[in-house]
Design an enzyme around this catalytic site. Structure first.
Site, PDB file in Angstrom:
ATOM      1  N   LEU A 124      -7.131 -12.141  -3.376  1.00  0.00           N
ATOM      2  CA  LEU A 124      -7.650 -12.409  -4.606  1.00  0.00           C
ATOM      3  C   LEU A 124      -8.322 -13.956  -5.129  1.00  0.00           C
ATOM      4  CD1 LEU A 124      -8.228 -10.632  -6.870  1.00  0.00           C
ATOM      5  CD2 LEU A 124      -5.766 -11.044  -7.013  1.00  0.00           C
ATOM      6  N   THR A 138       1.825 -14.406 -12.607  1.00  0.00           N
ATOM      7  CA  THR A 138       3.347 -15.367 -13.265  1.00  0.00           C
ATOM      8  C   THR A 138       3.847 -14.667 -14.028  1.00  0.00           C
ATOM      9  OG1 THR A 138       1.780 -15.483 -15.029  1.00  0.00           O
ATOM     10  CG2 THR A 138       0.906 -17.005 -12.789  1.00  0.00           C
ATOM     11  N   GLU A 163       1.792 -13.478  -7.458  1.00  0.00           N
ATOM     12  CA  GLU A 163       2.095 -11.848  -7.495  1.00  0.00           C
ATOM     13  C   GLU A 163       1.864 -11.528  -9.280  1.00  0.00           C
ATOM     14  OE1 GLU A 163       2.774  -9.423  -4.585  1.00  0.00           O
ATOM     15  OE2 GLU A 163       2.485 -10.870  -3.105  1.00  0.00           O
TER      16      GLU A 163
HETATM   17  C1  FAD Z   1       2.806 -20.032  -2.094  1.00  0.00           C
HETATM   18  C2  FAD Z   1       1.759 -19.390  -2.540  1.00  0.00           C
HETATM   19  C3  FAD Z   1       1.108 -18.301  -1.781  1.00  0.00           C
HETATM   20  C4  FAD Z   1       0.133 -17.605  -2.612  1.00  0.00           C
HETATM   21  N1  FAD Z   1      -0.573 -16.961  -1.696  1.00  0.00           N
HETATM   22  C5  FAD Z   1      -1.629 -15.802  -2.222  1.00  0.00           C
HETATM   23  C6  FAD Z   1      -1.919 -14.505  -1.620  1.00  0.00           C
HETATM   24  O1  FAD Z   1      -2.046 -14.282  -0.401  1.00  0.00           O
HETATM   25  N2  FAD Z   1      -3.401 -14.251  -1.686  1.00  0.00           N
HETATM   26  C7  FAD Z   1      -3.953 -14.262  -3.653  1.00  0.00           C
HETATM   27  O2  FAD Z   1      -5.345 -13.693  -3.412  1.00  0.00           O
HETATM   28  N3  FAD Z   1      -3.346 -15.208  -3.580  1.00  0.00           N
HETATM   29  C8  FAD Z   1      -2.445 -16.480  -3.557  1.00  0.00           C
HETATM   30  N4  FAD Z   1      -1.471 -17.154  -4.153  1.00  0.00           N
HETATM   31  C9  FAD Z   1      -1.979 -17.686  -5.724  1.00  0.00           C
HETATM   32  C10 FAD Z   1      -1.335 -16.801  -7.058  1.00  0.00           C
HETATM   33  O3  FAD Z   1      -1.166 -15.134  -7.181  1.00  0.00           O
HETATM   34  C11 FAD Z   1      -2.134 -17.542  -7.961  1.00  0.00           C
HETATM   35  O4  FAD Z   1      -1.814 -18.900  -7.416  1.00  0.00           O
HETATM   36  C12 FAD Z   1      -1.404 -17.269  -9.617  1.00  0.00           C
HETATM   37  O5  FAD Z   1      -1.614 -15.304  -9.268  1.00  0.00           O
HETATM   38  C13 FAD Z   1      -1.982 -18.154 -10.686  1.00  0.00           C
HETATM   39  O6  FAD Z   1      -3.316 -18.183 -10.616  1.00  0.00           O
HETATM   40  P1  FAD Z   1      -3.915 -19.555 -10.818  1.00  0.00           P
HETATM   41  O7  FAD Z   1      -2.061 -20.850  -9.524  1.00  0.00           O
HETATM   42  O8  FAD Z   1      -4.684 -19.568 -10.977  1.00  0.00           O
HETATM   43  O9  FAD Z   1      -2.735 -20.271 -12.952  1.00  0.00           O
HETATM   44  P2  FAD Z   1      -3.571 -19.873 -13.821  1.00  0.00           P
HETATM   45  O10 FAD Z   1      -4.038 -18.259 -13.763  1.00  0.00           O
HETATM   46  O11 FAD Z   1      -4.766 -21.106 -13.874  1.00  0.00           O
HETATM   47  O12 FAD Z   1      -2.637 -20.094 -15.089  1.00  0.00           O
HETATM   48  C14 FAD Z   1      -1.676 -21.200 -15.236  1.00  0.00           C
HETATM   49  C15 FAD Z   1      -0.575 -21.062 -16.465  1.00  0.00           C
HETATM   50  O13 FAD Z   1      -1.281 -20.809 -17.177  1.00  0.00           O
HETATM   51  C16 FAD Z   1      -0.265 -19.236 -17.974  1.00  0.00           C
HETATM   52  N5  FAD Z   1      -1.712 -17.877 -18.249  1.00  0.00           N
HETATM   53  C17 FAD Z   1      -2.962 -17.749 -18.042  1.00  0.00           C
HETATM   54  N6  FAD Z   1      -2.561 -16.807 -18.396  1.00  0.00           N
HETATM   55  C18 FAD Z   1      -2.435 -16.210 -19.231  1.00  0.00           C
HETATM   56  C19 FAD Z   1      -2.188 -15.864 -20.120  1.00  0.00           C
HETATM   57  N7  FAD Z   1      -3.406 -14.788 -21.036  1.00  0.00           N
HETATM   58  N8  FAD Z   1      -1.337 -15.537 -21.756  1.00  0.00           N
HETATM   59  C20 FAD Z   1       0.150 -16.369 -21.076  1.00  0.00           C
HETATM   60  N9  FAD Z   1      -0.344 -17.261 -19.875  1.00  0.00           N
HETATM   61  C21 FAD Z   1      -1.355 -17.863 -18.774  1.00  0.00           C
HETATM   62  C22 FAD Z   1       0.425 -18.298 -16.489  1.00  0.00           C
HETATM   63  O14 FAD Z   1       1.264 -17.294 -16.705  1.00  0.00           O
HETATM   64  C23 FAD Z   1       0.527 -20.584 -16.067  1.00  0.00           C
HETATM   65  O15 FAD Z   1       1.384 -20.712 -16.739  1.00  0.00           O
HETATM   66  C24 FAD Z   1      -0.732 -17.281  -4.104  1.00  0.00           C
HETATM   67  C25 FAD Z   1      -0.131 -18.796  -5.034  1.00  0.00           C
HETATM   68  C26 FAD Z   1       1.196 -20.033  -3.854  1.00  0.00           C
HETATM   69  C27 FAD Z   1       2.082 -20.618  -5.018  1.00  0.00           C
END
Ligand code: FAD
Length: 401
Positions: free
Chosen positions: A125, A369, A367
């Protein structure tokens, strides 16, 4: 109400615990230090039935219930998060989604071999520019005759360099993509073997180092139309459904991590002396250990309720999200306190608690934050959010419920 596990649960719990303690625990520090994912673990996990633990026998699985999936995750993460992540993406996000939303042909082609461990599944995703805001993804799937042509890049994907199949979310409606209307998203089963697919490992990651996390690129990948999962436009619902299953595994795993922190801390606190007594005799150390115990027990009850609702065939997005949020935040606290109890030794890789601390942080991010889960729970309470019935749902484990 019955809080007892049955004999099958206990057997699975014991066999998973014993296997992980015997075959992984002695090597995990070395695998973690070397940033090495040990592929040889997969056939062994398949042999134990873990890779299809809660998939019905008619689709090649062990035919156990959703509580069993949680128990396996708790025991695996007690030893290392990387083991539990395998079940999260392979069983939780991929196989259970196929079980609920896949066509019979897709179940035969992908679910059966996945349940037996002959194929390993993952989930795509997240992209470089979009995680929490799934509507911001850029991957497209354009229909051309009897195929879809997929273009895009997925990032931070667990088992990106290991898995054989990927449940990929992509835009099939360009106008809706521009409007960020999620009913323009669709879900596809994409094989590593398809031409135009390539993947890589993220080498700068600082946690879950014995696990594989990476990216994959789809450059004009031709996907047969029959690999569309669900109906066109159901991709967002399918992606969120998959997370409902993955979050149970993450919650149960986090409970296992808290228990690992508690046990390591109790052992150390009885062993280490300061001011003439075992440090466990100091009230402030007791406080940290008591917090770990209450966090463990509460996390376990929350994930058990989520699994019980799944067994009963009831909608559980709210309860599963709460379990995931509470348990992962508590696991970060437990790991931080476990390092604290170990003093300077906790700051060294010689003891496992530093690894627990690095590993715990990931689950507070993936999954959903911590912040996204907070917003979800507040919105349920405030009446801004309610779960509607889905067109497809998990088969209940006890059909009489
Ligand atoms: C070890 C690891 C394994 C993973 N495995 C998978 C996988 O198998 N498949 C997959 O699809 N993804 C995977 N991910 C990705 C993971 O799902 C995303 O990192 C996660 O959804 C957060 O997205 P982002 O990193 O883009 O952070 P962002 O969405 O950019 O968020 C950055 C910060 O802003 C905050 N924020 C964002 N929007 C809001 C809001 N509306 N209100 C308040 N705060 C907000 C967040 O809480 C966070 O603190 C993995 C991540 C890691 C670290």
């Amino acid at each position: 109400m019955n809080f007892d596990l049955d004999d099958d649960h206990r057997l699975l719990e014991r066999s998973t615990r014993e296997w992980a303690a015997r075959e992984v625990a002695p090597r995990i520090q070395q695998l973690d230090r070397a940033h090495t994912f040990d592929r040889a673990l997969l056939p062994k996990m398949a042999e134990l039935g873990l890779l299809g633990v809660c998939i019905p026998a008619k689709y090649g699985g062990a035919g156990m219930d959703y509580i069993s999936l949680g128990l396996a995750c708790e025991e695996l993460e007690y030893v290392d998060t990387s083991l539990r992540v395998i079940l999260s993406v392979h069983v939780g996000l991929s196989s259970l989604t196929l079980l609920a939303w896949g066509s019979e042909a897709q179940k035969q082609q992908y679910l059966v071999p996945q349940a037996q461990g002959a194929l390993i599944g993952s989930y795509g995703l997240t992209e470089p520019a979009a995680g929490s805001d799934a509507r911001g993804i850029q991957t497209t799937a354009e229909k051309q005759g009897d195929r879809y042509i997929l273009n895009g890049e997925k990032m931070w994907i667990s088992l990106a360099d290991v898995a054989d199949t990927f449940l990929v979310i992509a835009w099939t409606d360009q106008e809706k993509k521009r409007q960020k209307d999620p009913s323009g998203l669709s879900a596809f089963m994409v094989e590593r073997a398809f031409a135009g697919f390539s993947s890589g490992t993220l080498t700068q990651k600082w946690g879950i180092l014995a696990g594989n996390t990476g990216f994959f690129t789809m450059d004009g990948v031709e996907v047969p139309a029959e690999n569309l999962v669900g109906l066109p436009g159901e991709g967002f619902k399918i992606a969120m459904f998959a997370l409902d299953q993955g979050r149970l595994t993450v919650a149960a795993g986090a409970a296992g991590l808290i228990r690992a922190c508690r046990d390591a801390s109790a052992t150390y606190a009885r062993d280490r002396q300061a001011f003439g007594v075992e440090i466990g005799q100091h009230q402030l150390v007791k406080e940290m250990i008591a917090q770990m115990e209450s966090d463990y027990q509460a996390s376990r009850l929350l994930w058990l309720r989520s699994a019980w609702l799944k067994n009963a065939g009831r909608r559980n997005t709210r309860e599963t999200g709460l379990a995931k949020w509470f348990a992962t935040v508590a696991s970060e606290r437990a790991a931080s306190d476990a390092v604290q109890i170990h003093g300077a030794n906790g700051y060294s890789d010689e003891y496992p608690v530093g690894r627990f601390y690095r590993n715990a942080k990931g689950a507070v991010i993936y999954e959903g934050t911590r912040e996204i889960h907070k917003l979800m729970q507040a919105d349920y309470v405030l009446g801004y959010r309610a779960d509607k019935p889905l067109r497809c749902d998990l088969p209940p484990f006890y059909p009489t419920f």
